[in-house]
Design a protein around this motif. Structure first.
Motif, short mmCIF file in Angstrom:
data_model
loop_
_atom_site.label_atom_id
_atom_site.label_comp_id
_atom_site.label_asym_id
_atom_site.label_seq_id
_atom_site.Cartn_x
_atom_site.Cartn_y
_atom_site.Cartn_z
N GLU A 160 -28.16 -51.47 5.11
CA GLU A 160 -26.64 -50.25 4.55
C GLU A 160 -26.62 -50.03 3.16
O GLU A 160 -25.95 -49.08 2.67
CB GLU A 160 -25.61 -50.80 5.32
N ALA A 161 -27.13 -51.02 2.29
CA ALA A 161 -26.90 -51.02 0.78
C ALA A 161 -27.65 -49.88 0.29
O ALA A 161 -28.71 -49.74 0.61
CB ALA A 161 -26.97 -52.39 0.22
N HIS A 162 -27.06 -49.22 -0.61
CA HIS A 162 -27.98 -48.25 -1.61
C HIS A 162 -28.38 -48.93 -2.80
O HIS A 162 -27.67 -48.86 -3.68
CB HIS A 162 -26.94 -46.81 -1.79
N LEU A 163 -29.61 -49.37 -2.78
CA LEU A 163 -30.21 -50.07 -3.85
C LEU A 163 -31.17 -49.25 -4.96
O LEU A 163 -32.15 -48.65 -4.41
CB LEU A 163 -30.77 -51.46 -3.29
N THR A 164 -30.92 -49.69 -6.07
CA THR A 164 -31.88 -48.96 -6.86
C THR A 164 -33.40 -49.85 -6.71
O THR A 164 -33.22 -50.93 -6.39
CB THR A 164 -31.48 -48.84 -8.47
N PRO A 165 -34.37 -49.39 -7.13
CA PRO A 165 -35.44 -50.03 -7.27
C PRO A 165 -35.42 -51.21 -7.76
O PRO A 165 -36.07 -52.34 -7.59
CB PRO A 165 -36.47 -49.09 -7.92
N MET A 166 -34.71 -51.29 -9.11
CA MET A 166 -34.66 -52.71 -9.77
C MET A 166 -33.75 -53.70 -9.00
O MET A 166 -33.96 -54.84 -8.84
CB MET A 166 -34.23 -52.63 -11.05
N GLN A 167 -32.80 -52.97 -8.43
CA GLN A 167 -31.63 -54.14 -7.54
C GLN A 167 -32.42 -54.58 -6.25
O GLN A 167 -32.29 -55.53 -5.92
CB GLN A 167 -30.71 -53.17 -6.95
N LEU A 205 -26.73 -55.44 -14.63
CA LEU A 205 -27.55 -55.16 -13.29
C LEU A 205 -26.78 -56.09 -12.37
O LEU A 205 -26.61 -55.55 -10.93
CB LEU A 205 -28.99 -55.61 -13.35
N ILE A 206 -26.46 -57.26 -12.64
CA ILE A 206 -25.81 -58.27 -11.59
C ILE A 206 -24.53 -57.55 -11.09
O ILE A 206 -24.11 -57.48 -10.02
CB ILE A 206 -25.62 -59.66 -12.25
N SER A 207 -23.50 -56.94 -12.15
CA SER A 207 -22.25 -56.45 -11.93
C SER A 207 -22.24 -55.23 -10.86
O SER A 207 -21.61 -55.07 -10.10
CB SER A 207 -21.62 -56.02 -13.30
N ARG A 208 -23.25 -54.34 -11.16
CA ARG A 208 -23.51 -53.18 -10.17
C ARG A 208 -23.95 -53.50 -8.89
O ARG A 208 -23.30 -53.01 -7.89
CB ARG A 208 -24.56 -52.27 -10.90
N LEU A 209 -24.87 -54.63 -9.00
CA LEU A 209 -25.37 -54.88 -7.33
C LEU A 209 -24.29 -55.68 -6.67
O LEU A 209 -24.22 -55.63 -5.50
CB LEU A 209 -26.60 -56.19 -7.80
N LYS A 210 -23.47 -56.61 -7.46
CA LYS A 210 -22.33 -57.21 -6.77
C LYS A 210 -21.45 -56.11 -6.18
O LYS A 210 -20.95 -56.54 -5.03
CB LYS A 210 -21.40 -58.06 -7.72
N ARG A 211 -21.05 -55.05 -6.85
CA ARG A 211 -20.21 -53.92 -6.10
C ARG A 211 -21.10 -53.35 -4.99
O ARG A 211 -20.20 -53.16 -4.11
CB ARG A 211 -19.80 -52.88 -7.33
N GLU A 212 -22.09 -53.14 -5.00
CA GLU A 212 -22.67 -52.64 -3.83
C GLU A 212 -22.80 -53.46 -2.83
O GLU A 212 -22.52 -53.10 -1.62
CB GLU A 212 -24.05 -52.18 -4.26
N LEU A 213 -22.83 -54.70 -2.94
CA LEU A 213 -23.04 -55.62 -1.74
C LEU A 213 -21.84 -55.83 -1.17
O LEU A 213 -21.71 -56.02 -0.08
CB LEU A 213 -23.56 -57.10 -2.40
N SER A 214 -20.68 -55.93 -2.08
CA SER A 214 -19.32 -55.94 -1.54
C SER A 214 -18.84 -54.94 -0.64
O SER A 214 -18.40 -54.92 0.20
CB SER A 214 -18.36 -56.20 -2.65
N ARG A 215 -19.39 -53.65 -1.23
CA ARG A 215 -19.31 -52.50 -0.44
C ARG A 215 -19.85 -52.44 1.00
O ARG A 215 -19.15 -51.86 2.11
CB ARG A 215 -19.36 -51.21 -1.27
#
Length: 238
Positions: A160-167, A205-215
């Protein structure tokens, strides 16, 4: 690393067993020493010749042939009085080995006691072995608890997460790590191998990934003393 908790458990169990056996043997030697000293005091108090003559008289009344060697067990109050261990007093007795050899009387004194392995164990100091056994159980319990916490994590958990290629690449690194833990050095070398200082890029990168995982998931990325990051499942709120 998977085998380390099991090795610790086995080492603690073996140490507990060795300690328990050592304490058991110490208690056994203490019982034997107590009986020897009680016999020595009994012989000293009664007199060797008195005990010798008593045993010869008992032999004559019981033996059918003078050439026969006989062992007579006698409960002796003097012996029991000199025993230090109360549990032995009702179980200990003196043995008289009596007989004639080449026309001369031969008398030997000894002491014995009827006691079980359970009694020796009860008299031994098992506190350290019990502590080690408890530590082994606790280590095993934490091992299983850790295994439950480190249950398999796959990319499907993040569908369900919208991840960028690097994420996504970073998530795959977390998933492939046995402990779901990555050092900052590991991440920077894998994602930005040619960049001298990628700390700020990593933080973003970690900050944006944390937000996406939390959502979109029930996972989170937590910092380990600023040196590494760990992928963890969030605890459910009660």
């Amino acid at each position: 690393m998977k085998k380390l908790p099991i090795l610790i458990f086995i080492a603690l169990c073996l140490t507990a067993l060795a300690t328990s056996y050592g304490s058991y043997r110490s208690a056994e030697r203490a019982i034997e020493g107590d009986m020897r000293q009680a016999l020595a005091k009994t012989i000293d108090e009664k007199g060797v010749e008195t005990m010798r003559q008593d045993s010869i008289r008992a032999y004559k009344s019981m033996s059918h042939a003078e050439s026969e060697i006989m062992t007579i067990a006698v409960g002796d109050e003097t012996l029991r009085r000199h025993l230090r261990e109360p549990l032995l007093r009702e179980r200990a007795y003196i043995t008289y080995t009596v007989g004639k050899e080449n026309g001369r009387w031969k008398v030997m004194f000894n002491t014995e006691a009827r006691y079980s392995a359970a009694m020796i164990w009860s008299l031994s100091d098992q506190r350290l072995s019990l502590v080690l056994a408890v530590m082994a159980m606790i280590s095993l319990a934490f091992s299983f608890r850790g295994r439950r916490q480190l249950q398999p994590v796959v990319m499907e958990n993040f569908s369900e997460a919208h991840l960028t290629p690097m994420q996504r690449q970073l998530m795959e690194m977390f998933i492939s790590s046995e402990s779901h833990r990555l050092s900052k050095h590991e991440i920077c070398n894998a994602l930005w191998p040619k960049k001298d200082d990628a700390n700020e890029t990593l933080y973003a990168l970690i900050s944006r990934l944390k937000r996406e995982l939390s959502r979109s998931t029930d996972f989170d990325i937590v910092s380990d003393r600023g040196r590494a990051y760990i992928l963890k499942k969030r605890k459910s709120e009660s």
